[in-house]
Structures are given as C-alpha cells and as structure tokens.
Design an enzyme around this catalytic site. Structure first.
Site, PDB file in Angstrom:
ATOM      1  N   GLY A 246     -47.761 -25.141  43.066  1.00  0.00           N
ATOM      2  CA  GLY A 246     -46.362 -25.508  43.252  1.00  0.00           C
ATOM      3  C   GLY A 246     -45.826 -26.302  42.081  1.00  0.00           C
ATOM      4  O   GLY A 246     -45.359 -25.746  41.085  1.00  0.00           O
ATOM      5  N   ARG A 247     -45.884 -27.617  42.209  1.00  0.00           N
ATOM      6  CA  ARG A 247     -45.476 -28.515  41.135  1.00  0.00           C
ATOM      7  C   ARG A 247     -46.503 -29.630  41.012  1.00  0.00           C
ATOM      8  O   ARG A 247     -47.002 -30.155  42.005  1.00  0.00           O
ATOM      9  CB  ARG A 247     -44.091 -29.102  41.411  1.00  0.00           C
ATOM     10  CG  ARG A 247     -42.936 -28.125  41.155  1.00  0.00           C
ATOM     11  CD  ARG A 247     -42.821 -27.794  39.670  1.00  0.00           C
ATOM     12  NE  ARG A 247     -41.665 -26.971  39.365  1.00  0.00           N
ATOM     13  CZ  ARG A 247     -41.687 -25.652  39.269  1.00  0.00           C
ATOM     14  NH1 ARG A 247     -42.822 -24.996  39.522  1.00  0.00           N
ATOM     15  NH2 ARG A 247     -40.604 -24.982  38.937  1.00  0.00           N
ATOM     16  N   ASP A 271     -52.920 -25.065  38.515  1.00  0.00           N
ATOM     17  CA  ASP A 271     -52.056 -24.290  37.628  1.00  0.00           C
ATOM     18  C   ASP A 271     -50.877 -25.137  37.173  1.00  0.00           C
ATOM     19  O   ASP A 271     -50.174 -24.776  36.232  1.00  0.00           O
ATOM     20  CB  ASP A 271     -51.550 -23.032  38.333  1.00  0.00           C
ATOM     21  CG  ASP A 271     -50.860 -22.078  37.379  1.00  0.00           C
ATOM     22  OD1 ASP A 271     -51.425 -21.813  36.298  1.00  0.00           O
ATOM     23  OD2 ASP A 271     -49.755 -21.596  37.701  1.00  0.00           O
ATOM     24  N   GLU A 276     -46.953 -31.511  31.579  1.00  0.00           N
ATOM     25  CA  GLU A 276     -47.248 -30.210  30.980  1.00  0.00           C
ATOM     26  C   GLU A 276     -46.624 -30.118  29.592  1.00  0.00           C
ATOM     27  O   GLU A 276     -45.457 -30.483  29.424  1.00  0.00           O
ATOM     28  CB  GLU A 276     -46.728 -29.082  31.877  1.00  0.00           C
ATOM     29  CG  GLU A 276     -47.403 -29.041  33.234  1.00  0.00           C
ATOM     30  CD  GLU A 276     -46.928 -27.896  34.120  1.00  0.00           C
ATOM     31  OE1 GLU A 276     -46.153 -27.030  33.627  1.00  0.00           O
ATOM     32  OE2 GLU A 276     -47.321 -27.845  35.296  1.00  0.00           O
ATOM     33  N   HIS A 295     -50.068 -23.043  33.877  1.00  0.00           N
ATOM     34  CA  HIS A 295     -48.855 -22.694  34.614  1.00  0.00           C
ATOM     35  C   HIS A 295     -48.541 -21.198  34.460  1.00  0.00           C
ATOM     36  O   HIS A 295     -47.442 -20.810  34.038  1.00  0.00           O
ATOM     37  CB  HIS A 295     -47.672 -23.536  34.120  1.00  0.00           C
ATOM     38  CG  HIS A 295     -46.593 -23.699  35.156  1.00  0.00           C
ATOM     39  ND1 HIS A 295     -45.835 -24.837  35.279  1.00  0.00           N
ATOM     40  CD2 HIS A 295     -46.132 -22.858  36.116  1.00  0.00           C
ATOM     41  CE1 HIS A 295     -44.953 -24.698  36.255  1.00  0.00           C
ATOM     42  NE2 HIS A 295     -45.112 -23.499  36.784  1.00  0.00           N
ATOM     43  N   GLY A 298     -47.268 -17.765  38.405  1.00  0.00           N
ATOM     44  CA  GLY A 298     -46.058 -17.083  38.857  1.00  0.00           C
ATOM     45  C   GLY A 298     -45.060 -16.858  37.749  1.00  0.00           C
ATOM     46  O   GLY A 298     -43.868 -17.147  37.904  1.00  0.00           O
TER      47      GLY A 298
END
Length: 332
Positions: A246-247, A271, A276, A295, A298
């Site tokens: 998600g985050r 991820d 980041e 990341h 998705g």
C-alpha cells in the site's frame, strides 16, 4: 460511527456531475500534465480525439496529472495513478477528482502471491545454494504453519489479494475502518476492534492475529492511515509474514524493526517504505528477514489510464458520478 461515515460517503457520491458534463460540452478540452509519462502521450491524445476532446497546452476542462500545481482551475482532474493523497488534500472541492485503478489489483495480488510462495518455499535460500553448486536439503519447503491471512484494507487492491490468497487455501480476514462485509473475504472486522482483548477461544468473527501466517497491508496514504499499524497491532501476531503493497507511511520503520526483533513478524516483504528511494543507510537493506522491492507491484500502464478515463467520461456524460471518483473525506 459507521452509520455517520456511510452517510458522509453517500452524500459525497451523490455530488452533482452535471456542471462537469456541461463544462465538457462548452469547452471539450484536455491537457496532459508534463508530469505524466511521455510514453503515454500518444495514447492519451488518441483517446481524447476519439471522444471529441481537443488536446491543449492551455487551461482545460480536464487535466490529467498527479501534481496539484499543474491542475489549475480544471473542472475535472484525473490522476494517472491510484494514489491521490496530494490531489485530494489540495484541489478545490468543486473539482471532480478521479483516479486510475485499471489492472493494478490483479497484478498487485500476483505480487503478493509471488512473495508469499517465495518465502514459504525458501526461494532465496535455494538460489544461494544453486549459485554455489550446493546440494543441500536441510531447509525443505514447508506448508504454512497457519492457513489464515489478514489483509488490512478492503478496497480494490485488498479484495483482489483476498481472492488470490483464498484460492490458495487461506481463510482471509479483512480489517477495515467500517468492518463492512465484502464477499472476497471470509470475514471483515473493524480495524479499531482488531487489537481489543479477547477472552476464551476466538470465534469465527473474532480477530486473533496469532492464527495468521500472512499479514498484507493494502492501505492508501491518508491522514488516518499515517502510522496506523502500531506496535500494539503487530504484537497481536506470532511470527507472521508481513507484505506491504500500500503505502510505506502505514507502518513506521522503527515499529517494523522492533516487531521483527521481537518475533511477532518473521519476515517483511516491502514494496513500499517510509522514504523512497530507500536510503542505502537504512537497516532494512541489511536484514535477512526483510525483502525490499522498488515500488513495482502496481505499476500503471497507459492502457489503465485510457480505460479509467473512458469509463469516467461515459459516466459523466450520462450524469452519473464516476465509479473512480475520489471521496475527499476518505482520500481515495
């Protein structure tokens, strides 16, 4: 509390889109923000022209961007990404905000499945042995210790993950702010009740983190989800494999490291992280019980953006609030 949230959501979804439809009739223009992937411009331009929209570099009725500074006074702003935290918090309330989901849910579910199986099958361990020409059967793959998964966040991403893990044989418990039922899950419970003390044997509708083999975080970034996964919640688990797609803001790095050290989390596949790109100095890089990917679970495709725009435009022209419209109170 749940009924109040439902009422606010219904009111938000009932927002009249006729002014946006009227603006599109009067000024059928679209501008693609310069923050959008240059490789997508041809596809977005072709989509616009096929629907009678003029592509312009000036102010436009529809602006495709992730940057609020580039939105101007557009009646409709479409995010090419699923995450809309910057736009949702700064755009005028009169602007319609839509987002892109597209094929992300099944691809993110595939990512989760990949790493759940990789951890279960000791893939990293076998790759290391293969690279050194070592025949070693001392770490055989094992079935999960517990056949239950917990997914925090029951939106499109969480539901796709639940269906995928369910097909693998997991009983999947969803945790959400409302606890509203979703057929993708065996049961959905309110997140704020998840860490309440339980007495006796857990029932089918009682949260017991110790039963879970996998914990997936599928949360967007909103003020409410920032740091939402607190130490008390992770302490409810007993050696779970945590996967965050998600985050990174949902769980603090220090909270996660403490949970790994305490054994409530046995492995973390991340991820997304708080900062980041993840700095080379981060302790997460040097832990064998942590896997970091950049990341990528998705990544948005041009076809995802075109599909989302196409569906939203059709709904707007029919006087219907798009299914991809963002509810500002929620931030997604």
């Amino acid at each position: 509390m749940t009924s109040e949230l439902d009422a606010r959501e219904r009111a938000a979804r009932a927002t009249d889109v006729l002014p946006v439809a009227d603006a599109l009739r009067r000024r059928p223009t679209v501008r693609v923000g310069d923050d959008v992937d240059p490789g997508w411009r041809e596809a977005l331009g072709a989509w616009a022209r096929s629907h009678g929209l003029e592509v312009t570099e000036q102010d436009a009725t529809l602006v495709i961007t992730s940057d609020p500074a580039r939105a101007g006074g557009a009646a409709w702003v479409h995010s090419p990404n699923a995450g809309v935290e910057r736009l949702a918090s700064t755009l005028s309330e009169s602007a319609l905000l839509t987002r892109t989901t597209g094929t992300m849910p099944p691809r993110i579910a595939e990512y989760v499945l990949t790493w759940v199986l990789a951890e279960r099958w000791h893939v990293a361990w076998y790759l290391n042995r293969s690279a050194t020409a070592t025949w070693d059967r001392s770490e055989p793959p094992l079935p999960p210790r517990r056949q239950e998964a917990v997914v925090i966040g029951t939106g499109a991403m969480g539901s796709a993950i639940a269906r995928t893990l369910g097909a693998l044989g997991y009983r999947v418990v969803g945790l959400s702010r409302t606890g509203r039922h979703d057929d993708a899950f065996d049961v959905v419970l309110p997140l704020d009740e998840a860490v309440s003390t339980q007495s006796g044997s857990p029932s089918a509708t009682t949260f017991d983190g110790a039963r879970a083999d996998v914990l997936v975080l599928a949360l967007p970034h909103t003020p409410q989800t920032d740091g939402l996964v607190k130490p008390a919640l992770l302490r409810a688990f007993d050696g779970v494999h945590l996967v965050n797609i998600g985050r990174g803001s949902a769980v603090r790095t220090t909270t996660l490291v403490d949970a790994l050290d305490a054994g409530s989390v046995r492995h973390a596949t991340l991820d997304v992280v708080e900062q980041e790109p993840l700095p080379a100095s981060s302790p997460l890089w040097r832990r064998p019980d942590v896997t970091v990917t950049p990341h990528v679970s998705g990544l948005t495709l041009a076809s995802d953006v075109v599909g989302a725009l196409d569906a939203a435009l059709t709904e707007i022209r029919a006087g219907v609030r798009p299914s991809s419209a963002v509810v500002r109170d929620r931030g997604y």
